[in-house]
Design a protein around this motif. Structure first.
Motif, PDB file in Angstrom:
ATOM      1  N   SER A  31       1.198   0.501  -4.083  1.00 16.33           N
ATOM      2  CA  SER A  31      -0.221   0.004  -3.962  1.00 16.33           C
ATOM      3  C   SER A  31      -1.036   0.646  -2.171  1.00 16.33           C
ATOM      4  CB  SER A  31       0.275  -1.219  -3.407  1.00 16.33           C
ATOM      5  OG  SER A  31       0.583  -2.334  -4.156  1.00 16.33           O
ATOM      6  N   ALA A  35      -3.825   2.808  -2.248  1.00 15.63           N
ATOM      7  CA  ALA A  35      -4.958   2.694  -0.855  1.00 15.63           C
ATOM      8  C   ALA A  35      -5.141   3.466  -0.073  1.00 15.63           C
ATOM      9  CB  ALA A  35      -3.946   1.383   0.309  1.00 15.63           C
ATOM     10  N   LEU A  38      -8.313   5.279  -1.929  1.00 16.23           N
ATOM     11  CA  LEU A  38      -9.030   4.964  -2.420  1.00 16.23           C
ATOM     12  C   LEU A  38      -9.716   4.916  -0.873  1.00 16.23           C
ATOM     13  CD1 LEU A  38      -7.998   1.664  -3.138  1.00 16.23           C
ATOM     14  CD2 LEU A  38      -9.640   3.238  -4.643  1.00 16.23           C
ATOM     15  N   ARG A  39      -8.922   5.265   0.006  1.00 13.88           N
ATOM     16  CA  ARG A  39      -9.941   5.594   1.611  1.00 13.88           C
ATOM     17  C   ARG A  39     -10.232   5.925   1.556  1.00 13.88           C
ATOM     18  NH1 ARG A  39     -13.123   5.310   4.325  1.00 13.88           N
ATOM     19  NH2 ARG A  39     -13.458   4.184   6.759  1.00 13.88           N
ATOM     20  N   THR A 112      -8.521   0.737   7.767  1.00 15.64           N
ATOM     21  CA  THR A 112      -8.584  -0.486   7.298  1.00 15.64           C
ATOM     22  C   THR A 112      -8.160   0.118   5.621  1.00 15.64           C
ATOM     23  OG1 THR A 112     -10.622   1.140   6.118  1.00 15.64           O
ATOM     24  CG2 THR A 112     -10.917  -0.473   7.533  1.00 15.64           C
ATOM     25  N   VAL A 113      -6.506   1.258   6.601  1.00 12.05           N
ATOM     26  CA  VAL A 113      -6.192   1.326   4.883  1.00 12.05           C
ATOM     27  C   VAL A 113      -4.690   0.360   4.971  1.00 12.05           C
ATOM     28  CG1 VAL A 113      -3.588   3.010   4.058  1.00 12.05           C
ATOM     29  CG2 VAL A 113      -5.813   4.408   4.723  1.00 12.05           C
ATOM     30  N   SER A 115      -5.183  -2.461   5.583  1.00 12.12           N
ATOM     31  CA  SER A 115      -5.742  -4.133   5.105  1.00 12.12           C
ATOM     32  C   SER A 115      -6.240  -4.059   3.395  1.00 12.12           C
ATOM     33  CB  SER A 115      -7.216  -4.156   5.381  1.00 12.12           C
ATOM     34  OG  SER A 115      -7.250  -4.558   6.877  1.00 12.12           O
ATOM     35  N   ILE A 116      -6.392  -2.775   3.153  1.00  9.38           N
ATOM     36  CA  ILE A 116      -6.647  -2.136   1.683  1.00  9.38           C
ATOM     37  C   ILE A 116      -5.101  -2.587   0.720  1.00  9.38           C
ATOM     38  CG2 ILE A 116      -7.310  -0.680  -0.509  1.00  9.38           C
ATOM     39  CD1 ILE A 116      -9.185   0.224   1.570  1.00  9.38           C
ATOM     40  N   TYR A 117      -4.137  -1.445   1.891  1.00  9.77           N
ATOM     41  CA  TYR A 117      -2.554  -1.895   0.839  1.00  9.77           C
ATOM     42  C   TYR A 117      -2.253  -3.310   0.951  1.00  9.77           C
ATOM     43  CZ  TYR A 117       2.474  -2.397   2.160  1.00  9.77           C
ATOM     44  OH  TYR A 117       3.642  -2.636   1.573  1.00  9.77           O
ATOM     45  N   MET A 119      -3.928  -6.264   0.262  1.00 11.38           N
ATOM     46  CA  MET A 119      -4.305  -6.661  -0.918  1.00 11.38           C
ATOM     47  C   MET A 119      -4.210  -5.948  -2.385  1.00 11.38           C
ATOM     48  SD  MET A 119      -8.651  -6.572   0.111  1.00 11.38           S
ATOM     49  CE  MET A 119      -8.619  -5.324   0.725  1.00 11.38           C
ATOM     50  N   LEU A 120      -3.920  -5.039  -2.122  1.00 14.05           N
ATOM     51  CA  LEU A 120      -3.614  -4.331  -3.166  1.00 14.05           C
ATOM     52  C   LEU A 120      -1.695  -4.862  -3.630  1.00 14.05           C
ATOM     53  CD1 LEU A 120      -4.417  -0.441  -3.216  1.00 14.05           C
ATOM     54  CD2 LEU A 120      -5.257  -2.365  -4.956  1.00 14.05           C
TER      55      LEU A 120
END
Length: 670
Positions: A31, A35, A38-39, A112-113, A115-117, A119-120
């Motif tokens: 995750s 992240a 993706l970012r 934002t990394v 945050s994406i982490y 969610m994943l």
């Protein structure tokens, strides 16, 4: 794959937790790296040492948080949405820890990394568990019984939730009568119209239908069951709301369809004043307290709070059972009622008088009787001793002991009887009628009704046993019909009718419409999901065979002799004016009958039974088993009904001798 999953689920708990921790570390690492990719849209951060160092710090922190929150104590196959809250809390703290660690290490990446982490991490750590749970539940569906729940209300919803976690049933759809529910989802299952049932049964391969409508009326349940008879699957139900509220059953218990759902009526609210009149604050005696009606009378009497309840029973085990049940009922309802459980036969007047005087009994419900038609037909002498002279002894004991009210529990078989049992019950009524007009001490009344559902000897339990055994179901005659009433309703009406009596009243309970027994058997077969074997369907499951009427059995039962019927204040209780003898004439008759019974002179007994105002018309020859086997001519000698003065004097002398001997032995005496 399913076999591999089953092997994993069977591993020891410790090993499964270790595997979960290792998988979570891999998922959290994936995750985090996902992240970053993706970012930043490039692979370069993956090869930096501080990226892996941040991950090495963050992953153990996350695992420790999961352990602290009890995440690994959850069983995956039973995991619920509440587990997502734990995952969300864990990955949120993990994301914060990641941001702090990255800042301290100087790891440059957008804010934002984390945050994406998070969610994943939520999708992977939580998602894989629900994925495994889904695989497990899908594997169980191969072994579960597919059901449709009829009733999408609160009970049906609760039932679906309970069954989904079990190992036996899997709900596939709901059925509901209300159009507003059609097409909606309840517990993830679609709600359909009753018209869709045949299609659902075929499409889903439904194995049975569960009726989840505990609060609906019996009339409506009966309509629903009749509409389900055509389906080739069994129908079962959950307990009624009364049983659930009282604690006798749980809402998710599954039962066979009760016969009350097929035949029972919606009860009428009782008149509390009538229930209280002969019971509240008084000493009440019930004879035959361990029987079907006697035991239900006791249960309902307890709720009206008598001062004492005196149980009289000749069978030791029956007395033990009802006493134990009543004491538990008293304890559960915090009542202050004293119960006296006493062995004794109503044929023994000294014993009855001793009990009545000792406890100062004020009300007697006389339910003790031999009631099985074939058995009494085969044991004529004992049937008359118990039903006729037992009633005589307890009635005279009541008068001698100044009992206020005496209620005789009678039967529809006393009306124009074709059997000895019905005739003895009509004679018991005649005794109470005559004594009511002969004295002013005790108020006598009689309550007459038909068969009660679930009583000992009832055809309903027998039919259930025969269906479970694969048949055949035995019915005596294709046209035989009977009246039926539930035991609680009958007992409640007996108590209320007893309070209406003025003296010598014969009350008749409204039994509803008579039921054809053969049709009842066919309904029970169809609702069990089976087919009846007929000429048109020789490949069916269960046949109905006709054994012929038993000795003394009638095709149709009646409730009234005369036509002078009057409605009472209760819509289901009527009163009838029945013909009877005065006490002097009846007493002389009972003396003759007692002589015949004492000497087992069956032809004389039959003639005497026909002489009384009972409208007795025997349906066949004498069926008493001892009489049939006995070769002694004296026993089969026919006594004349009208004796000469000399013979009458001799008979009276013999009667006095018999009475004296019987009295000395504590037996029946006139």
């Amino acid at each position: 794959m399913i076999q591999t999953m089953e092997q994993l689920f069977r591993l020891p708990r410790r090993q499964k937790r270790i595997i979960q921790v290792m998988v979570d570390i891999i998922l959290l690492a994936g995750s985090f790296l996902g992240a970053m990719m993706l970012r930043l849209d490039n692979w370069s951060p993956i090869f930096e040492w501080n990226t892996w160092f941040a991950l090495t710090v963050t992953a153990p922190i996350t695992i420790l948080i999961f352990i602290w929150l009890g995440f690994y104590r959850a069983v995956i196959r039973y995991i619920s949405l509440k587990a997502l809250q734990v995952v969300l809390a864990g990955v949120a703290v993990s994301a914060i820890a990641l941001g702090i660690t990255s800042h301290l290490l100087g790891l440059v990446h957008p804010i934002t990394v984390p945050s994406i982490y998070a969610m994943l991490g939520l999708l992977t750590v939580g998602g894989i568990r629900f994925f495994l749970r889904g695989i497990y539940l899908h594997s169980l569906m191969r072994h579960k019984t597919r059901i449709v729940i009829y009733g999408a209300g609160a009970a049906g919803s609760h039932l679906a939730t309970s069954l989904s976690h079990g190992c036996e049933y899997v709900p596939v759809a709901f059925i509901d009568d209300w159009r507003g529910m059609h097409g909606t989802l309840v517990e993830g299952l679609k709600v359909y119209s009753p018209n869709d049932l045949p299609r659902l049964v075929a499409y889903y391969g439904v194995d049975r239908i569960l009726l989840a409508m505990p609060s609906t009326t019996r009339a409506r349940r009966r309509e629903i069951l009749r509409s389900l008879e055509t389906l080739p699957i069994p129908v079962q139900t959950i307990p009624g709301m009364d049983d659930v509220v009282s604690g006798r059953a749980r809402i998710n218990e599954i039962r066979d369809i009760a016969i009350e759902d097929l035949l029972g009526r919606d009860p009428i609210p009782p008149n509390q004043a009538l229930l209280d009149a002969n019971i509240r604050g008084k000493v009440v005696m019930v004879t035959g307290a361990g029987g079907s009606i006697g035991s239900e009378l006791c249960r309902q009497i307890i709720t009206q709070q008598p001062r004492y309840l005196v149980l009289v029973e000749v069978c030791e085990y029956a007395l033990y059972s009802i006493e134990n049940e009543l004491r538990q009922l008293i304890q559960s309802q915090n009542l202050t009622i004293s119960i006296k459980a006493l062995l004794g036969s109503v044929q023994q007047r000294p014993r009855m008088e001793a009990l009545i005087r000792t406890f100062q009994v004020q009300t007697i419900y006389h339910a003790a009787a031999y009631k099985h038609v074939p058995i009494v037909e085969h044991n004529v002498v004992e049937g008359i001793r118990n039903n006729v002279y037992g009633t005589l002894e307890i009635a005279r004991a009541a008068i001698d002991c100044n009992v206020e009210t005496f209620v005789l529990v009678s039967t529809d078989k006393a009306v124009r009887p074709t059997n000895v049992m019905g005739t003895t019950k009509r004679l018991a009524e005649l005794i109470c009628q005559a004594l009511a007009n002969h004295q002013q001490t005790t108020r006598f009344c009689m309550v007459r009704f038909g068969n009660v559902l679930g009583s000992s000897g009832s055809v309903v339990p027998l039919f259930y046993q025969q269906i479970k055994a694969g048949g055949p179901i035995t019915v005596t005659h294709p046209e035989i019909t009977r009246y039926f009433m539930t035991i609680p309703e009958a007992a409640q009406l007996v108590i209320q009718a007893g309070a209406m009596g003025r003296g010598g009243d014969v009350f008749v309970l409204d039994m509803g419409e008579p039921v054809k027994i053969a049709e009842l058997a066919r309904q029970m077969i169809r609702l069990s999901g089976l087919e009846m074997i007929t000429e048109d369907n020789p490949g069916g499951d269960i046949a109905i065979t006709y054994s012929g009427l038993r000795p003394g059995e009638k095709l149709y039962e009646e409730l009234l002799i005369g036509e002078n019927v009057t409605q009472t204040v209760h819509p289901r209780i009527m009163t009838a004016d029945e013909t009877f003898w005065g006490w002097p004439e009846l007493n002389a008759y009972l003396q003759q009958l007692y002589m015949a019974v004492s000497n087992a002179q069956h032809e004389w007994i039959r003639q005497l039974l026909q002489q009384a105002p009972t409208a007795y018309h025997p349906a066949g020859p004498i069926a008493d088993l001892v009489w049939q086997e006995c070769d002694v001519p004296a026993v089969r000698a026919i006594k004349p009904l009208r004796s000469s003065p000399t013979e009458q004097a001799d008979m009276n002398t013999d009667l006095l001798k018999v009475s004296a001997v019987s009295l000395a032995k504590g037996g029946t005496h006139l």
